[in-house]
Scaffold this active site. Sequence first.
Site, PDB file in Angstrom:
ATOM      1  N   LYS A 190       0.871  -1.193   0.000  1.00 20.57           N
ATOM      2  CA  LYS A 190       0.000   0.000   0.000  1.00 20.57           C
ATOM      3  C   LYS A 190       0.906   1.241   0.000  1.00 20.57           C
ATOM      4  O   LYS A 190       1.434   1.641   1.031  1.00 20.57           O
ATOM      5  CB  LYS A 190      -0.886  -0.025   1.259  1.00 20.57           C
ATOM      6  CG  LYS A 190      -2.186   0.754   1.162  1.00 20.57           C
ATOM      7  CD  LYS A 190      -2.057   2.232   0.933  1.00 20.57           C
ATOM      8  CE  LYS A 190      -1.807   3.021   2.211  1.00 20.57           C
ATOM      9  NZ  LYS A 190      -1.659   4.498   1.914  1.00 20.57           N
ATOM     10  N   CYS A 299      14.165  10.309   6.485  1.00 22.80           N
ATOM     11  CA  CYS A 299      14.033   9.940   7.905  1.00 22.80           C
ATOM     12  C   CYS A 299      15.354  10.106   8.645  1.00 22.80           C
ATOM     13  O   CYS A 299      15.369  10.426   9.817  1.00 22.80           O
ATOM     14  CB  CYS A 299      13.514   8.515   8.034  1.00 22.80           C
ATOM     15  SG  CYS A 299      14.458   7.337   7.070  1.00 22.80           S
ATOM     16  N   GLU A 400      10.586  16.361  14.459  1.00 27.13           N
ATOM     17  CA  GLU A 400      10.988  16.112  13.078  1.00 27.13           C
ATOM     18  C   GLU A 400      10.235  17.079  12.154  1.00 27.13           C
ATOM     19  O   GLU A 400       9.015  17.075  12.121  1.00 27.13           O
ATOM     20  CB  GLU A 400      10.644  14.664  12.691  1.00 27.13           C
ATOM     21  CG  GLU A 400      11.131  14.303  11.317  1.00 27.13           C
ATOM     22  CD  GLU A 400      10.860  12.850  10.965  1.00 27.13           C
ATOM     23  OE1 GLU A 400       9.722  12.381  11.179  1.00 27.13           O
ATOM     24  OE2 GLU A 400      11.778  12.193  10.457  1.00 27.13           O
TER      25      GLU A 400
END
Length: 506
Positions: A190, A299, A400
């Site tokens: 997905k 990331c 973040e």
Amino acid sequence: MSQAEKLSVIGEWTDATNLQKFYINGEWIEPISKEILSVINPATGEELAKVASANAQDAERAIHAARSAFDKGQWRTMSAHERANMLMELAAKIEEHQEELAEIETANNGKTLREAQADVAEAAKTFRYYAGLATKPSGETFETDEPLVSRVVREPIGVCGQIIPWNYPLLMAAWKLAPALAAGNTCILKPSELTPLTAIRLFELIDEIDFPKGVVNLINGTGPDAGQPLVTSSLVDKIAFTGGTVTGKRIMKEAVGNLKKVSLELGGKSPNIIFADADYENALDYAAFAIFNNSGQVCSAGSRLLVERKIYDRFTSDLAEATKKIRVGNGADPSSQMGPVISKQHMEKIERYIAVGKQEKATLLCGGRRLLDQGREYGYFIEPTIFIDVDPQATIAREEIFGPVLCVIPFDTEEEALEIANDSPYGLAAGIFTSNTAKAERMAKYIRAGVTWINTYEQNLVEGPWGGYKESGIGRELGTYGFDEYTEVKQIINTLKVEPTGWFAD
Ligand code: NDP
């Protein structure tokens, strides 16, 4: 512009009709859901394509296909060589279509063509690496003080739901599918609702290969509608997820129903530490690369730059000069060095963080604005931004941002650098720049992060483990570690002496 014309802009995509289908049980099928996703080019704000958006029933169909292929199909009983050959074939097809895949990625994600080309090459390499690994020796045997011998083997887990983000759409698909398939699992992928296009093209290539029906399935759609049914289904044995920590935590909670295996690759706020004795030019180059490559949407981005005070003023000033020269533009233009961010919503989130940085009294050294000229006003372009003198406890130093925003923090001693580096809920990556190898080793030993680079940054190896400490995730991808995450461990105990226990004889 017609749909076909738009697609010809992003590559020679031959079978655009698959955009509004899902790949389930070895064929492109019409969705049950009538929902449609509009896929946007973040460099222009224009619609690139309309893609089908799955509902829970579509997800169920994919789950049943993968379940049946695992339980009744020949995939896991097929020889590892046969599985490996198919993955090799897929790697070759990706390479054959590398320009087209890179163009589609750039149009859908915004990254520069150079970045997209590197991703496509890495995706092919990932399939090839795991194809190789599928046939390598594994397991162990041991003897005991009983007349027994034990053999430990690794077996596929079963049906794997794989939910991936928008920052590396094709590469993340490869990181998920390659080890899972090599180990003999069946998969449902997905992709992010924002970036479904390269996955659709990848599955067209998969369709040209003789994978048994139901082994590898694709549904597109939103997290809640298409992703969540994979997470909660008792027919799914494992969820592999890459994305934000908030979503990762939620997935972990929701996967508890059948205690499925969960691996999570989440966010970071990685420290990149520059000591005064580092090779200056190398450190400067990597300081910029670590945060501005892929528009900061990485990331492991080196988003907290810790600079030793002795060189702080010179280093930050030179970094600002280099940063101002970065050419920000449409990734499809070969002269662009940094593309837009992924969406209007994400751009606004980054702008909010920049405003918070100013309120928190960090000094804005360069950037900080949306770019609104030369056609960039239609897309989602943000200047590469540097805040200096950032308090390590400030919001922008702890959360973040996932964009081209760097927080620079000064330090005086090795101990102080280590303390600041580890003072984070995250622990994905770190960089250390110094010419003192003993100091580098000490830092690498005590930094709590899954990956630590010395005098380099963001060099990812398919052969090595990738993943985080603390809230950066659970489990490891890539290398043999990533393969093991898609296996169950089985012990087979055999006796050397066939005789009854006599336990109940007296
Ligand atoms: P998400 O973590 O929400 O999305 C990642 C994937 O999870 C997408 O495929 C998403 O689908 C899916 N998803 C979302 N909600 C659910 C759910 N309830 N059940 C199952 N699947 C779900 O990332 P966002 O795009 O919302 O970005 C938010 C933040 O996450 C970013 O600002 C960044 O900080 C971080 N991030 C980190 C990444 C990394 O590499 N570690 C990558 C991307 C983001 P959908 O696309 O429909 O939302």
